[in-house]
Write an enzyme that holds these catalytic residues in place. Structure first.
Site, mmCIF file in Angstrom:
data_model
loop_
_atom_site.group_PDB
_atom_site.id
_atom_site.type_symbol
_atom_site.label_atom_id
_atom_site.label_comp_id
_atom_site.label_asym_id
_atom_site.label_seq_id
_atom_site.Cartn_x
_atom_site.Cartn_y
_atom_site.Cartn_z
ATOM 1 N N ARG A 79 10.616 2.040 -4.171
ATOM 2 C CA ARG A 79 10.822 2.077 -2.720
ATOM 3 C C ARG A 79 12.240 1.659 -2.337
ATOM 4 O O ARG A 79 12.792 2.141 -1.335
ATOM 5 C CB ARG A 79 9.784 1.182 -2.029
ATOM 6 C CG ARG A 79 8.399 1.823 -2.001
ATOM 7 C CD ARG A 79 7.349 0.897 -1.447
ATOM 8 N NE ARG A 79 6.119 1.641 -1.171
ATOM 9 C CZ ARG A 79 4.936 1.084 -0.996
ATOM 10 N NH1 ARG A 79 4.813 -0.236 -1.073
ATOM 11 N NH2 ARG A 79 3.879 1.820 -0.744
ATOM 12 N N GLY A 97 1.497 4.679 -3.817
ATOM 13 C CA GLY A 97 0.630 3.604 -4.280
ATOM 14 C C GLY A 97 0.547 3.494 -5.787
ATOM 15 O O GLY A 97 1.538 3.611 -6.507
ATOM 16 N N GLY A 126 -1.102 4.912 1.680
ATOM 17 C CA GLY A 126 -1.978 4.849 2.846
ATOM 18 C C GLY A 126 -1.578 5.822 3.929
ATOM 19 O O GLY A 126 -2.416 6.494 4.535
ATOM 20 N N LYS A 141 -12.750 2.554 -4.792
ATOM 21 C CA LYS A 141 -13.859 2.630 -3.833
ATOM 22 C C LYS A 141 -13.946 3.971 -3.114
ATOM 23 O O LYS A 141 -12.954 4.477 -2.598
ATOM 24 C CB LYS A 141 -13.721 1.515 -2.796
ATOM 25 C CG LYS A 141 -13.868 0.113 -3.372
ATOM 26 C CD LYS A 141 -13.756 -0.934 -2.283
ATOM 27 C CE LYS A 141 -13.954 -2.338 -2.828
ATOM 28 N NZ LYS A 141 -13.834 -3.366 -1.760
#
Length: 412
Positions: free
Chosen positions: A40, A364, A388, A211
């Site tokens: 980043r 991510g 995200g 998840k």
């Protein structure tokens, strides 16, 4: 994207002007506070270098980690300021606070081309406040550091990893100053527009992570658009359980099983699950690993990666794709014994890209896996800096930090 860009700002001329830049420096650190993945920071360099070289007085704001709205040394941006300075080949000052006396004094002393980094913006609780008045008060303080409204100051949004957040340094400041999309944000949005508006088929989506609940909205949205949707990672076990299979002690969201059943009923021709998995008796790097069929996971074992036959089948699906979006690892890639699935699928995407596919790594853990596993970053068409934000865009959600830039009356 109906937004002014950094090129527009540079064309206007920035010499001697204050420019507030929102970057994303939420990089991983080890126990010695050494940056383990500078991706980043590297991505932020083009915008900051261009502004500095053009003579702007640059004030950079960013966050790192999840501090509790108060100063915390372990979340200081000091390692980032050092790393960024080395990459820019110039000194990057770090203020000792966010908008306090040190930040103000340093901002007032800036000369043309100087770069000042404010301390972690999330040290100020107003950054993430749900109270609009509190956020706006912080935004006004940030804007004053570059001269305030009407001074010729400008705001550049270049932290794609936070544009899905309605926060003071992302959203509210853009309403106070003429605003522009930085090089990074403009490139990210262009890529996502290509994924959603001019997708070449076959379109393959690869989703991993732990998840189902974290990816449910994007699964529901992309299952209607993709030709194949490959599911791995921890969340594949909830889908396997939805097929009536025993998943041993693997991660499984019991409350999501019925949802997964419906997804398989509705999109069974699109969704593809592992046919074999790598299991171990515990979650540990040194746990003894074995490969078993997905329908024969022992009761005392947990799945920690997809198996080689799954990689082979997923590779076949990906090999003919013209567009590929990947978000989420296939297993616990941080442990060498459980990294082969992620590496194999990543190599399949690289292979498809070499044959002309447009491939996007959705930030991510996926981006981290590419670097940690030593894969060629140039083998992908684009590696996003915001997992995200990418997912929310593909879900069809409005991203506040982009939407505010597209508004005609903000700060102008």
């Amino acid at each position: 994207m109906g937004v002014k860009t950094l090129d527009d700002l540079l064309a206007e001329g920035v010499e001697g002007r204050g420019v507030l830049v929102r970057s994303d420096f939420n990089v991983p650190l080890d126990e010695n506070r050494t940056i383990t993945d500078p991706g980043r920071i590297i991505a932020s360099v083009p915008t900051l270098k261009a502004l500095s070289d053009a003579g702007a007085k640059v004030v950079v704001t960013a966050h790192l980690g999840r501090p509790k709205g108060a100063p915390d040394p372990k979340f200081s941006l000091a390692p980032v300021a050092r790393d960024l300075g080395e990459r820019l080949g110039r000194h990057v000052q770090l203020a000792g606070d966010v908008v306090g006396s040190d930040a103000l004094a340093r901002a007032e002393g800036l000369t043309d081309g100087d770069i000042l980094m404010l301390e972690n913006i999330r040290f100020d609780p107003r950054e993430t406040s749900k109270d609009e008045a509190e956020r706006q008060a912080l935004a006004r303080a940030l804007v004053e550091l570059v001269g305030g409204p009407g001074s010729g100051a400008a705001f550049v949004s270049d932290g794609f990893g936070v544009v899905h957040r309605k926060q003071a340094s992302v959203y509210d400041v853009a309403q106070l100053l003429p605003n522009y999309a930085g090089t990074l944000v403009a490139a990210e949005v262009k890529v996502l527009e290509q994924l959603t508006e001019s997708t070449q088929r076959p379109y393959a989506v690869v989703l991993g992570g732990s998840k189902v609940s974290d990816k449910l909205a994007v699964i529901e949205n992309l299952a209607t658009k993709a030709d194949s949707l490959v599911i791995g990672g921890g969340m594949c076990f909830t889908f396997l359980a939805a097929q009536g299979l025993s998943v041993g002690s693997s991660l499984c969201q019991e409350e999501m099983i019925e949802t997964c059943k419906k997804l398989l009923d509705d999109y069974g021709d699109v969704i593809h699950l592992p046919v074999d998995v790598v299991v171990a008796p515990k979650f540990a790097a040194d746990a003894p690993a074995q490969t078993v069929p997905a329908d024969r996971i022992p009761a005392d074992q947990m799945g920690l990666d997809i198996g080689p036959e799954s990689v082979k089948r997923f590779t076949a699906l990906l090999s003919n794709a013209k567009t590929v979006f990947w978000n989420g690892p296939m297993g616990v890639f941080e442990f060498p014994a459980f990294a082969a699935g992620t590496k194999g699928v990543a190599e399949a995407i690289i292979g498809a890209t070499a044959k002309g596919a447009f491939s996007v790594v959705g930030g991510g853990d996926s981006a981290a896996a590419v670097r940690q596993l030593g894969l060629d970053e140039d083998g992908f068409s684009h590696i996003s800096t915001g997992g995200g934000a990418s997912l929310e865009y593909l879900e069809g959600k409005t991203l506040p930090g982009i939407d505010v830039l597209e508004s005609e009356n903000n700060g102008t």
